[in-house]
Scaffold this motif. Structure first.
Motif, short mmCIF file in Angstrom:
data_model
loop_
_atom_site.label_atom_id
_atom_site.label_comp_id
_atom_site.label_asym_id
_atom_site.label_seq_id
_atom_site.Cartn_x
_atom_site.Cartn_y
_atom_site.Cartn_z
N TRP A 101 1.06 -1.51 -0.11
CA TRP A 101 0.07 0.20 -0.22
C TRP A 101 0.95 1.25 -0.12
O TRP A 101 2.19 1.49 0.17
CB TRP A 101 -1.25 -0.35 1.13
CG TRP A 101 -2.16 -1.00 1.12
CD1 TRP A 101 -2.01 -1.83 0.89
CD2 TRP A 101 -3.82 -0.56 1.20
NE1 TRP A 101 -3.46 -2.90 0.67
CE2 TRP A 101 -4.45 -1.69 1.39
CE3 TRP A 101 -3.75 0.61 1.47
CZ2 TRP A 101 -5.83 -1.82 1.31
CZ3 TRP A 101 -5.54 0.27 1.95
CH2 TRP A 101 -6.27 -0.76 2.14
N ARG A 130 -2.97 -2.22 7.87
CA ARG A 130 -2.66 -3.80 8.11
C ARG A 130 -4.44 -3.95 8.05
O ARG A 130 -4.01 -5.53 8.13
CB ARG A 130 -2.18 -3.22 9.45
CG ARG A 130 -2.00 -4.63 10.02
CD ARG A 130 -1.22 -4.33 11.51
NE ARG A 130 -0.16 -4.23 11.16
CZ ARG A 130 0.63 -3.52 11.81
NH1 ARG A 130 0.22 -2.06 12.23
NH2 ARG A 130 2.47 -3.58 11.38
N GLY A 131 -5.22 -3.39 9.01
CA GLY A 131 -6.46 -3.88 8.53
C GLY A 131 -7.33 -4.48 7.14
O GLY A 131 -8.41 -5.40 7.15
N TYR A 132 -6.75 -3.70 5.87
CA TYR A 132 -6.97 -4.76 5.37
C TYR A 132 -6.02 -5.84 4.50
O TYR A 132 -6.01 -6.38 3.03
CB TYR A 132 -6.99 -3.48 4.00
CG TYR A 132 -8.56 -2.88 4.38
CD1 TYR A 132 -9.22 -3.38 3.22
CD2 TYR A 132 -8.92 -1.86 4.97
CE1 TYR A 132 -10.93 -2.99 3.17
CE2 TYR A 132 -9.63 -1.32 4.75
CZ TYR A 132 -11.33 -1.82 4.18
OH TYR A 132 -12.37 -0.91 3.97
N GLY A 133 -4.81 -6.37 5.16
CA GLY A 133 -3.92 -7.17 5.15
C GLY A 133 -3.16 -6.94 4.16
O GLY A 133 -2.46 -7.62 3.55
N PRO A 135 0.45 -6.81 2.98
CA PRO A 135 2.44 -7.03 3.48
C PRO A 135 3.39 -5.95 3.94
O PRO A 135 3.74 -6.36 4.72
CB PRO A 135 2.56 -7.70 2.15
CG PRO A 135 1.87 -6.95 0.81
CD PRO A 135 0.56 -6.59 1.41
N ARG A 190 4.00 -7.59 8.07
CA ARG A 190 3.84 -9.24 8.52
C ARG A 190 5.00 -9.49 9.67
O ARG A 190 6.30 -9.10 9.35
CB ARG A 190 3.85 -9.73 7.64
CG ARG A 190 2.38 -9.51 6.75
CD ARG A 190 1.44 -10.04 6.02
NE ARG A 190 0.57 -10.23 5.19
CZ ARG A 190 0.27 -10.36 4.30
NH1 ARG A 190 1.06 -11.43 3.20
NH2 ARG A 190 -1.17 -10.04 3.52
#
Length: 190
Positions: A101, A130-133, A135, A190
């Motif tokens: 992102w 982070r909430g949308y995954g 990395p 991550r």
């Protein structure tokens, strides 16, 4: 009151931070990097605000907003790099093929600057991604070596702001803003 950072889902709040005094004015609305250049340039006057209204209804919305009590005091644009002009930029390199992102604009409203809200917005953008995954998340601030950055160009942030948020320099870029080189800063999530 404590500043709270939330997704930019309320168009009127985004408008309070980014919108022009005249609805028909051709201001950025933080669309310059969000849309392909051709699409961005084609939007005129009120069409720009209409586009932002549509983006606020999407999942994910176009960024995050900072609130001090009930008042909106700041904005950060954050979205998957693949959906921005950074995906095809000749000046800002891609470090790898990860679905990172990007955070590219941090704006604090006059009267609220100098209170650490930029730091809270950047932290909120990180948590949002982070909430949308995501990395990892990237930013493209100026490496101003502590020199003053013109307020109209400070929206990209500074190397120090990103370092204080845990980001590390990942690459140089060919982009220059306000006479300062921009660098690619990255934070693995991550």
């Amino acid at each position: 009151m404590a500043v709270e950072v939330r997704p930019a889902e309320v168009f009127e709040d985004v408008k309070a931070v980014l919108g022009p005094k005249r609805a028909d004015a051709n201001v950025c609305w933080c669309l310059s990097y969000r849309l392909p250049s051709k699409d961005n340039v084609a939007l005129r006057g009120t069409e720009r605000g209409d586009m932002v209204r549509r983006l606020c209804r999407q999942d994910p919305p176009p960024g995050v907003l900072a609130y001090d009590g009930g008042e909106v005091v700041g904005w950060a644009a954050v979205h998957p790099r693949a959906d921005t002009s950074f995906a095809t930029s000749r000046k800002i390199p891609q470090v790898d093929d990860a679905d990172v992102w990007s955070v590219w604009c941090i704006r604090v409203r006059p009267g609220h600057r100098g209170q650490g809200i930029s730091h809270q917005l950047l932290a909120g953008a990180v948590e949002f991604a982070r909430g949308y995954g995501a990395p990892a998340i990237e930013g493209y601030p100026v490496d101003n070596q502590g020199e003053k950055v013109d307020l109209t160009m400070a929206y990209v942030g500074t190397r120090r702001l990103f370092e204080q948020a845990g980001f590390s320099k990942a690459a140089d870029t060919d982009s220059v803003l306000n006479g300062f080189p921009r660098i690619l800063m990255r934070l693995d999530l991550r």
